[in-house]
Design a protein around this motif. Structure first.
Motif, mmCIF file in Angstrom:
data_model
loop_
_atom_site.group_PDB
_atom_site.id
_atom_site.type_symbol
_atom_site.label_atom_id
_atom_site.label_comp_id
_atom_site.label_asym_id
_atom_site.label_seq_id
_atom_site.Cartn_x
_atom_site.Cartn_y
_atom_site.Cartn_z
ATOM 1 N N VAL A 185 0.855 -1.190 0.000
ATOM 2 C CA VAL A 185 0.000 0.000 0.000
ATOM 3 C C VAL A 185 0.895 1.245 0.000
ATOM 4 N N PRO A 186 1.556 1.513 -1.115
ATOM 5 C CA PRO A 186 2.300 2.769 -1.208
ATOM 6 C C PRO A 186 1.340 3.931 -1.402
ATOM 7 N N HIS A 187 1.839 5.129 -1.150
ATOM 8 C CA HIS A 187 1.108 6.346 -1.477
ATOM 9 C C HIS A 187 2.025 7.243 -2.287
ATOM 10 N N GLY A 188 1.416 8.020 -3.164
ATOM 11 C CA GLY A 188 2.171 8.986 -3.940
ATOM 12 C C GLY A 188 1.769 10.393 -3.560
ATOM 13 N N ILE A 189 2.584 11.354 -3.974
ATOM 14 C CA ILE A 189 2.213 12.762 -3.816
ATOM 15 C C ILE A 189 2.889 13.553 -4.925
ATOM 16 N N ALA A 190 2.122 14.465 -5.525
ATOM 17 C CA ALA A 190 2.649 15.361 -6.548
ATOM 18 C C ALA A 190 2.123 16.760 -6.286
ATOM 19 N N MET A 191 2.965 17.745 -6.564
ATOM 20 C CA MET A 191 2.643 19.157 -6.313
ATOM 21 C C MET A 191 2.777 19.916 -7.620
#
Length: 655
Positions: A582-588
């Motif tokens: 269960v990875p999570h990603g984040i982009a800005m």
């Protein structure tokens, strides 16, 4: 010598013409994949492949993980090149992995993976791979399938004859492809002969941690060092390297480095040199090279610059190095599982030359020398010859072994794999490849215990094999069943980049040890937020540090105000999940690095430079739950001279 060269070029031209004629693969042809072959490579849904295969990416700089026999791609491991999918080389934690004496290098040329061994058998702990352009060796941890260490190799140019691992992973070696002035200095290129040198580097591996250390280098004549192989079994303690350009040419090597009828295999008694160094031998030489190590507890890498190496002059260790004459511009240098036979693949020879380790020792003991090169004795060719495989094919490159007394050699020009018998040197079988095969790989085929079920051919050309994709067509791997008397082509599948070599291991030696998550209680990252209570936003001048958590299906904080144009904003994001896969990603928006892909329990960091006033969103890039689309947040950016204080929270729950 010139006549021999012309004949070799003639063979080359004829073979290329034949190969070109055979490339017209008709759409009406049945193809190689019969129904019985399909059954042999079929892995039913939910079932696992028998082997992991690790294929180098060549100019991609990476290492790809496939399953055999299915040919399914499971993962691309970032090693020497930045990778936006994993944020490798983009996030703050992994940027140091790509540091070198030349600065941050975001690309590499990965060639030859090799696996750790115990008593000459694959043990499934680590896999090593070389980088050719900016000489480096990397170590990948096979519990996480992540790059955990990269060591730059000084006094080297073109780190090609690597990485190869000794029977108990005592050493990984690295050899120079291009000879250079050592130490580097300004000098005319025309003065190459006698002045340029090569180096062979012996990298000590800690038996517990796997950490690498450049133990010593050997200063060699200015030849090109192409491929290598450690001794096995009876020849353990020796290392063997093919050389070409014994002419020491410096221009138009295609012609000028192909004049001699024989080049050399360099035989190195590394145990003798190791004992010499352990007793204070060798000279300390100033150097500058990077040692980059990833720490799993901090989830971060550090880069340290090393400042010296121990250089060994062969003249100071008599009896440690010998040259074995070998026809003609040899590429492969391969040792059978017993350690007795040294198989040389002369690219411009129509025969395969096999030397005997036992005869080599006898020739050394009885000083059966044909002269020397720069003080290194040259053994008599006839005194060390075990046998010859006559007229086996055109353009031999590389040989592997099945553990049943058979050898398999790739022939680049005639596009085939040839099976032959050790000891009798008779050709047993040959099968076409499609097309221009480079290396071949049998799982464990370069160890004392091959798993002789499959052979993988790594091909350079695939025109007509797949749907066209413009001027560039994918390269491929082809899988053969070698359990019978005759080889059977089972499958071909596309590969990433340019696969030079591969390594494979039974899945059962790795999969039970595979790490599933990072425990939060073991997370020592200095900016980790291990609970929602740890989240905060801290300003230090124009630097802003956001301590953020992520869990299905929200970020905390998800609303941040008080950021100003011109700030340098660090997003330190901890994935609080403690569930497998269960990875999570984040982009800005506007971030000039990449997204982050954060594993359960891990902390990663990216930097964002806000340049425009406004309210800017961020979001999760990895689909994680039914409410994945709702997993987002906002950052309010105010003018540079704004007096708005930092505030943060979940929605209306502002601090």
């Amino acid at each position: 010598m010139k006549n021999t060269f012309k004949i070799s070029l003639g063979f080359l031209m004829i073979a290329v013409a034949i190969t070109s004629c055979n490339n017209g693969n008709s759409s009406k042809s049945k193809g190689a994949l019969s129904s019985s072959a399909a059954e042999k490579v079929y892995i039913a849904p939910g079932e696992h492949d028998e082997f992991y295969a690790f294929l180098s990416g060549g100019f991609s700089g990476q290492l790809a993980v496939y399953g055999l026999p299915s040919g399914r791609l499971f993962k691309v491991i970032p090693v020497f090149s930045v990778d936006a999918e994993k944020a490798y080389g983009f996030n703050e934690e992994t940027k140091p992995m790509l540091n070198t004496s030349h600065g941050f290098i975001p690309w590499g040329d990965s060639h030859h993976p090799d696996m750790s061994q115990t008593n000459g058998e694959l043990d499934g702990r680590w896999i090593f791979i070389n980088e050719n352009n900016t000489p480096r060796i990397a170590r990948i941890d096979l519990t996480t399938f992540e790059t955990v260490e990269i060591l730059e190799i000084p006094n080297t140019a073109g780190n090609h004859s690597s990485s190869y691992v000794t029977d108990n992973t005592e050493y990984v070696i690295a050899g120079t492809r291009f000879s250079i002035p050592i130490p580097q200095r300004d000098m005319p290129i025309k003065d190459y002969k006698g002045n340029f040198k090569g180096t062979l580097s012996f990298i000590k591996v800690d038996p517990e941690s796997g950490e690498m250390n450049l133990k010593f280098q050997i200063l060699m004549p200015g030849f090109n060092y192409d491929k290598a192989h450690p001794g096995r079994g009876k020849s353990h303690g020796w290392f063997f390297y093919t050389t070409y350009n014994t002419e020491e040419a410096h221009t138009l090597l295609e012609v000028n480095a192909s004049q001699n009828d024989k080049d050399f295999i360099a035989a190195i008694n590394w145990k003798k040199i190791e004992a010499y160094v352990n007793n204070g031998g060798g000279k300390k030489m100033a150097a500058n090279y990077a040692h980059n190590v990833y720490d799993e507890s901090t989830h971060s890498a550090t880069s340290t610059m090393k400042k010296e190496v121990i250089m060994v002059d062969p003249a100071d260790v008599p009896g440690a190095i010998y040259f074995l004459p070998t026809p003609k511009s040899p590429h492969g240098c391969d040792i059978d599982p017993s350690g007795e036979y040294i198989v040389a693949s002369g690219k411009l020879s129509s025969n395969l030359t096999i030397h005997s380790f036992t005869k080599m020792l006898d020739a050394i003991e009885n000083e059966k020398f044909a002269g020397d090169a720069y003080g290194i004795p040259i053994l008599n060719f006839e005194d060390i010859l075990a046998g010859v495989v006559e007229q086996a094919g055109l353009g031999p490159l590389h040989t592997e072994f099945d553990g049943e007394g058979n050898a398999y050699t790739s022939f680049f020009i005639s596009s085939e794999v040839v099976k032959w018998k050790l000891g009798t040197w008779e050709v047993i079988d040959r099968k076409n490849t499609y097309y221009s095969v480079g290396h071949v790989m049998i799982p464990g085929g370069n160890s004392q215990k091959p798993y002789g079920k499959y052979l993988l051919a790594l091909n350079k050309i695939t025109k007509d094999r797949y749907l066209p994709t413009g001027p560039e067509v994918t390269q491929s791997a082809q899988l053969y069943d070698i359990t019978g008397g005759k080889m059977e082509l089972l499958l071909d599948f596309p590969t990433i980049g340019e696969p030079h070599y591969a390594a494979a291991i039974p899945a059962d030696l790795i999969k039970s040890k595979s790490k599933k998550l990072y425990k939060l209680e073991e997370n020592k990252h200095p900016y980790a937020a291990l609970t929602d209570d740890d989240t905060k936003v801290v300003r230090n001048g124009n630097e802003v540090h956001i301590y953020m958590t992520t869990i299905r299906s929200h970020f905390n904080p998800d609303n941040i105000e008080g950021i100003k144009v011109g700030d340098k904003v660090y997003f330190h994001v901890t994935n609080l999940e403690q569930d497998y896969d269960v990875p999570h990603g984040i982009a800005m928006i506007g971030a000039q690095t990449s997204e982050l892909l954060i594993m359960p329990g891990q902390t990663e960091t990216f930097i964002w430079y806000p340049k425009l006033v406004g309210v800017w969103p961020f979001y999760c890039t990895d689909f994680c739950s039914a409410l994945h689309q709702e997993m987002q947040g906002y950052v309010r950016v105010s003018p540079k001279d704004s007096d708005i204080e930092l505030s943060w929270g979940l929605g209306d729950d502002d601090e």
